[in-house]
Design a protein around this motif. Structure first.
Motif, short mmCIF file in Angstrom:
data_model
loop_
_atom_site.label_atom_id
_atom_site.label_comp_id
_atom_site.label_asym_id
_atom_site.label_seq_id
_atom_site.Cartn_x
_atom_site.Cartn_y
_atom_site.Cartn_z
N MET A 226 -33.90 5.27 -1.10
CA MET A 226 -35.09 4.89 -0.32
C MET A 226 -34.64 4.22 0.97
SD MET A 226 -38.55 4.98 -0.89
CE MET A 226 -39.06 4.58 -2.56
N LYS A 227 -35.30 4.58 2.09
CA LYS A 227 -34.95 4.01 3.39
C LYS A 227 -35.96 2.92 3.73
CE LYS A 227 -32.28 4.95 7.15
NZ LYS A 227 -31.86 3.55 7.30
N TYR A 228 -35.46 1.73 4.06
CA TYR A 228 -36.35 0.62 4.38
C TYR A 228 -36.13 0.20 5.83
CZ TYR A 228 -36.86 0.31 -0.66
OH TYR A 228 -37.11 0.60 -1.97
N SER A 229 -37.21 -0.19 6.49
CA SER A 229 -37.15 -0.55 7.90
C SER A 229 -37.29 -2.04 8.15
CB SER A 229 -38.27 0.17 8.67
OG SER A 229 -38.20 1.55 8.46
N PHE A 230 -38.02 -2.74 7.25
CA PHE A 230 -38.35 -4.13 7.53
C PHE A 230 -37.84 -5.07 6.43
CE2 PHE A 230 -41.49 -1.52 9.71
CZ PHE A 230 -41.32 -1.98 11.01
N CYS A 231 -37.51 -6.29 6.84
CA CYS A 231 -37.01 -7.30 5.92
C CYS A 231 -38.10 -7.71 4.94
CB CYS A 231 -36.53 -8.51 6.72
SG CYS A 231 -35.99 -9.87 5.67
N PRO A 232 -37.84 -7.61 3.60
CA PRO A 232 -38.88 -7.99 2.64
C PRO A 232 -39.09 -9.51 2.58
CG PRO A 232 -36.86 -7.34 1.50
CD PRO A 232 -36.63 -7.10 2.97
N LYS A 233 -38.19 -10.30 3.19
CA LYS A 233 -38.34 -11.75 3.18
C LYS A 233 -39.14 -12.26 4.37
CE LYS A 233 -35.22 -15.05 1.76
NZ LYS A 233 -33.85 -15.63 1.75
N GLY B 198 -40.01 -10.00 7.28
CA GLY B 198 -40.79 -8.96 7.96
C GLY B 198 -40.18 -8.45 9.26
N ASN B 199 -39.04 -8.98 9.67
CA ASN B 199 -38.41 -8.47 10.89
C ASN B 199 -37.66 -7.17 10.61
OD1 ASN B 199 -38.92 -10.25 13.22
ND2 ASN B 199 -38.07 -11.82 11.86
N ARG B 200 -37.30 -6.48 11.70
CA ARG B 200 -36.65 -5.19 11.54
C ARG B 200 -35.24 -5.36 10.97
NH1 ARG B 200 -37.47 0.02 12.64
NH2 ARG B 200 -39.54 -0.27 13.46
N LEU B 201 -34.89 -4.50 10.00
CA LEU B 201 -33.56 -4.55 9.40
C LEU B 201 -32.56 -3.79 10.26
CD1 LEU B 201 -34.57 -3.84 5.70
CD2 LEU B 201 -33.56 -5.97 6.53
N GLY B 202 -31.32 -4.26 10.28
CA GLY B 202 -30.23 -3.55 10.91
C GLY B 202 -29.21 -3.15 9.86
N VAL B 203 -28.14 -2.52 10.32
CA VAL B 203 -27.09 -2.12 9.39
C VAL B 203 -25.82 -2.87 9.72
CG1 VAL B 203 -25.66 -0.19 8.58
CG2 VAL B 203 -28.09 0.17 9.08
N GLN B 204 -25.18 -3.43 8.69
CA GLN B 204 -23.93 -4.16 8.86
C GLN B 204 -22.95 -3.71 7.80
OE1 GLN B 204 -25.16 -8.41 9.21
NE2 GLN B 204 -22.98 -8.71 9.61
N LEU B 205 -21.67 -3.70 8.17
CA LEU B 205 -20.63 -3.35 7.19
C LEU B 205 -20.25 -4.62 6.42
CD1 LEU B 205 -19.11 -0.71 6.46
CD2 LEU B 205 -17.20 -1.60 7.82
N SER C 135 -31.06 -9.80 10.83
CA SER C 135 -30.35 -10.71 11.73
C SER C 135 -31.14 -12.00 11.92
CB SER C 135 -30.11 -10.04 13.08
OG SER C 135 -31.34 -9.64 13.64
N ASP C 136 -32.42 -12.00 11.53
CA ASP C 136 -33.28 -13.17 11.72
C ASP C 136 -33.10 -14.21 10.62
OD1 ASP C 136 -35.10 -13.50 13.96
OD2 ASP C 136 -36.50 -14.16 12.38
N CYS C 137 -33.22 -13.77 9.35
CA CYS C 137 -33.16 -14.74 8.24
C CYS C 137 -31.88 -14.61 7.42
CB CYS C 137 -34.38 -14.61 7.33
SG CYS C 137 -34.36 -13.16 6.26
N GLY C 138 -31.04 -13.62 7.72
CA GLY C 138 -29.76 -13.48 7.02
C GLY C 138 -29.83 -12.71 5.72
N PHE C 139 -31.00 -12.18 5.39
CA PHE C 139 -31.17 -11.42 4.14
C PHE C 139 -30.27 -10.18 4.14
CE2 PHE C 139 -33.38 -7.94 1.88
CZ PHE C 139 -33.45 -8.49 0.61
N VAL C 140 -29.57 -9.97 3.04
CA VAL C 140 -28.78 -8.76 2.85
C VAL C 140 -29.43 -7.96 1.73
CG1 VAL C 140 -26.51 -7.81 2.28
CG2 VAL C 140 -26.67 -9.99 3.51
N PHE C 141 -29.76 -6.70 2.03
CA PHE C 141 -30.47 -5.86 1.06
C PHE C 141 -29.44 -5.13 0.20
CE2 PHE C 141 -34.82 -3.58 0.92
CZ PHE C 141 -34.75 -3.52 -0.46
N TYR C 142 -28.98 -5.80 -0.87
CA TYR C 142 -28.06 -5.16 -1.81
C TYR C 142 -28.85 -4.16 -2.65
CZ TYR C 142 -24.59 -8.68 -0.67
OH TYR C 142 -23.68 -9.47 -0.01
N GLN C 143 -28.43 -2.91 -2.64
CA GLN C 143 -29.15 -1.90 -3.41
C GLN C 143 -28.25 -1.35 -4.51
OE1 GLN C 143 -32.08 0.60 -1.34
NE2 GLN C 143 -31.13 -0.11 0.54
N ASN C 144 -28.88 -0.89 -5.57
CA ASN C 144 -28.15 -0.38 -6.73
C ASN C 144 -28.78 0.92 -7.18
OD1 ASN C 144 -28.72 -3.55 -7.09
ND2 ASN C 144 -26.59 -3.08 -7.52
#
Ligand code: ZN
Length: 168
Positions: free
Chosen positions: A1-8, A10-17, A27-36
């Motif tokens: 599933m592709k997500y665009s917005f931070c669930p915490k 609501g800001n736009r999500l980016g991609v980081q390695l 980049s706003d709240c520091g949330f990392v979307f770990y997916q399984n």
């Protein structure tokens, strides 16, 4: 599933390695979307030399035969989820047998990777009737299974079941 917005926040999500994986991050709240991979339980209900399959009423693989089962709820043990799904989809109460195997797959509608846990089982009660996701139920001879089977993981576990069956 592709997500665009931070669930915490609501800001736009980016991609980081992170840890050598591309992860969605905020980049706003520091949330990392770990997916399984999504955990699923499937049940090979066997009676004598017959196996219970369901004909799928919904996509993906609408009209194909499938092993009854489904996605686990959060925190749900796969043994509990397996028994629940069988009751929902077939009306049958089952007694689980052995853990037959675990196979990776992809749920094509969403593209989500799945982790599929398969048990054998025997009927312990209830009355067979098709549930909402299953158009038909049918007991197939293990030596004469249908060709149109949904999901690669189902093909793999059925091969395992039949090989094991022949060895005994
Ligand atoms: Zn955020």
């Amino acid at each position: 599933m592709k997500y665009s917005f931070c669930p915490k926040c609501g800001n736009r999500l980016g991609v980081q390695l992170i840890d050598q994986h591309e992860r969605l991050t905020c980049s706003d709240c520091g949330f990392v979307f770990y997916q399984n991979s999504k955990p699923c339980a499937g049940v090979l209900v066997v009676d004598q030399n017959k196996l219970l399959l369901i004909r799928r009423a919904i996509e993906p693989f609408k009209g194909y035969w499938d092993i009854p089962g489904g996605f686990l709820e959060p925190g749900e043990h796969p043994e509990i989820g397996a028994v629940r799904e069988i009751l929902e989809e077939t009306g049958l109460q089952v007694q689980l047998g052995e853990l037959l195997g675990i196979f990776m797959d992809v749920y094509e509608t969403t593209g989500d990777p799945t982790l599929n846990i398969f048990y054998t089982a025997t009927v312990a009660g209830g009355e067979a009737r098709a549930g909402s996701d299953a158009a038909h139920l049918h007991w197939f001879d293990l030596d004469a299974l249908p060709h149109q089977i949904a999901f690669k993981s189902a093909h793999k576990v059925l091969a395992l079941l039949r090989n094991g069956h022949k060895q005994t």
